[in-house]
Write an enzyme that holds these catalytic residues in place. Structure first.
Site, PDB file in Angstrom:
ATOM      1  N   THR A   1      38.820  43.973  40.537  1.00  0.00           N
ATOM      2  CA  THR A   1      38.322  44.505  39.274  1.00  0.00           C
ATOM      3  C   THR A   1      36.934  45.116  39.397  1.00  0.00           C
ATOM      4  OG1 THR A   1      37.635  43.805  37.038  1.00  0.00           O
ATOM      5  CG2 THR A   1      37.455  42.185  38.766  1.00  0.00           C
ATOM      6  N   ASP A   2      36.616  46.004  38.455  1.00  0.00           N
ATOM      7  CA  ASP A   2      35.264  46.549  38.366  1.00  0.00           C
ATOM      8  C   ASP A   2      34.243  45.481  37.982  1.00  0.00           C
ATOM      9  OD1 ASP A   2      36.603  46.428  35.869  1.00  0.00           O
ATOM     10  OD2 ASP A   2      35.216  47.866  34.969  1.00  0.00           O
TER      11      ASP A   2
ATOM     12  N   TYR B   1      34.509  35.399  35.244  1.00  0.00           N
ATOM     13  CA  TYR B   1      35.660  36.111  35.792  1.00  0.00           C
ATOM     14  C   TYR B   1      35.250  36.994  36.966  1.00  0.00           C
ATOM     15  CZ  TYR B   1      39.524  39.432  36.128  1.00  0.00           C
ATOM     16  OH  TYR B   1      40.544  40.218  36.598  1.00  0.00           O
TER      17      TYR B   1
ATOM     18  N   ASP C   1      54.525  29.719  40.834  1.00  0.00           N
ATOM     19  CA  ASP C   1      53.163  29.685  40.314  1.00  0.00           C
ATOM     20  C   ASP C   1      52.217  29.782  41.508  1.00  0.00           C
ATOM     21  OD1 ASP C   1      50.611  28.829  39.402  1.00  0.00           O
ATOM     22  OD2 ASP C   1      51.532  27.727  37.754  1.00  0.00           O
TER      23      ASP C   1
ATOM     24  N   ALA D   1      46.661  37.281  37.837  1.00  0.00           N
ATOM     25  CA  ALA D   1      45.254  36.983  37.552  1.00  0.00           C
ATOM     26  C   ALA D   1      45.158  36.217  36.246  1.00  0.00           C
ATOM     27  CB  ALA D   1      44.420  38.256  37.466  1.00  0.00           C
TER      28      ALA D   1
END
Length: 284
Positions: A101-102, A125, A36, A60
């Site tokens: 990420t975008d 996020y 983890d 993620a």
């Protein structure tokens, strides 16, 4: 070259395992059951055991509504967890590839975002992923941060219950009217395309930030319409505004990615056609 892949059973991780075929790359896949990422000792132990030259971290926590409700867990997994991976990699002398990420962008630019554009998130996020990028590059200055957009892959996303394509096909089978936002524009990308483009970047030792996303963008409504066209189904499909659709999470209205450093991926329609062939045996 020894590569440790974290998140090997996820959408992107599964395609890396499935598609990488390089005799000079020994790929060791790991899942949460192996370590983890929030457990610093377990991560360090895994890295010591594998002794990788490169660690790819695809893990993620990206259930956006839950991220809004539980920012502590969002930041613990996405920021602290990735810090643990980056530190363990650096301590072992390994490079790290961190997926991002975008959603690190706020969507107000009005044209495709490139690697050096200023980041500004509009949800929890996205804010966590900005912090992730920063702590990874602090912990391991040789990091490669790969930003991606609108992922869908054969394995589906466990955290989201599948992917957008399969959700649309399920809704079509149910026969009810389908409402999809028509004013949010992104670049939905087949994870197979990313997996194949990532390998040469790693072989070449690219560092810094690279965007890997389908060329050209589309609204989610346009993407849904193309899914139905390829599947040869015609459910009632309505384009609605973000305001009309509602929902607990604010999202960037225009988050298409373009790269000045990485490989140019194919058009989003081509990536979708490939997915439909490989997943459903549909060729049109």
């Amino acid at each position: 070259m020894n590569v440790l892949l974290l998140g090997a059973n996820g959408q992107l991780g599964s395609d890396i395992v499935r598609l990488w075929d390089d005799p000079d790359v020994a790929l060791a896949g790991a899942t949460r059951a192996d370590a983890d990422v929030t457990d610093v000792a377990a991560v360090a132990r895994l890295v010591r055991e594998v002794r990788p030259d490169v660690v790819i971290n695809t893990t993620a926590f990206h259930n956006l509504p839950v991220c809004e409700q539980d920012p502590e867990t969002c930041f613990r997994v996405n920021v602290l967890g990735c810090w643990n991976v980056a530190r363990a990699s650096a301590d072992a002398g390994a490079a790290i590839v961190q997926l991002s990420t975008d959603y690190v962008f706020d969507g107000t630019k009005g044209s495709a975002y490139v690697e050096d554009d200023a980041r500004s998130a509009v949800n929890v996020y996205g804010a966590a992923k900005i912090a992730t990028e920063d702590v990874v590059r602090i912990a391991n200055p040789g990091a490669l941060v790969v930003r991606v957009s609108g992922l869908y892959g054969l394995a589906g996303s466990a955290g989201k219950g599948g992917n957008f394509v399969e959700t649309m096909l399920r809704l079509a089978r149910e026969g009810n009217p389908i409402r999809v936002v028509g004013d949010q524009v992104t670049a939905p990308t087949n994870t197979a395309e990313i997996a194949e483009a990532l390998l040469p970047l790693i072989r070449e030792g690219v560092r810094g930030v690279v965007h890997l996303a389908a060329s050209e963008g589309c609204s989610w409504h346009d993407f849904a319409a193309e899914i139905f066209r390829l599947a040869d189904v015609a459910p009632p499909l309505e384009a609605v505004t973000t305001e009309e659709f509602g929902g607990p999470v604010k999202r960037p209205m225009y988050s298409v990615l373009r790269s000045t450093r990485g490989a140019e991926l194919g058009h989003w329609r081509d990536g979708l056609a490939r997915y439909m062939r490989e997943k459903h045996g549909i060729s049109r």
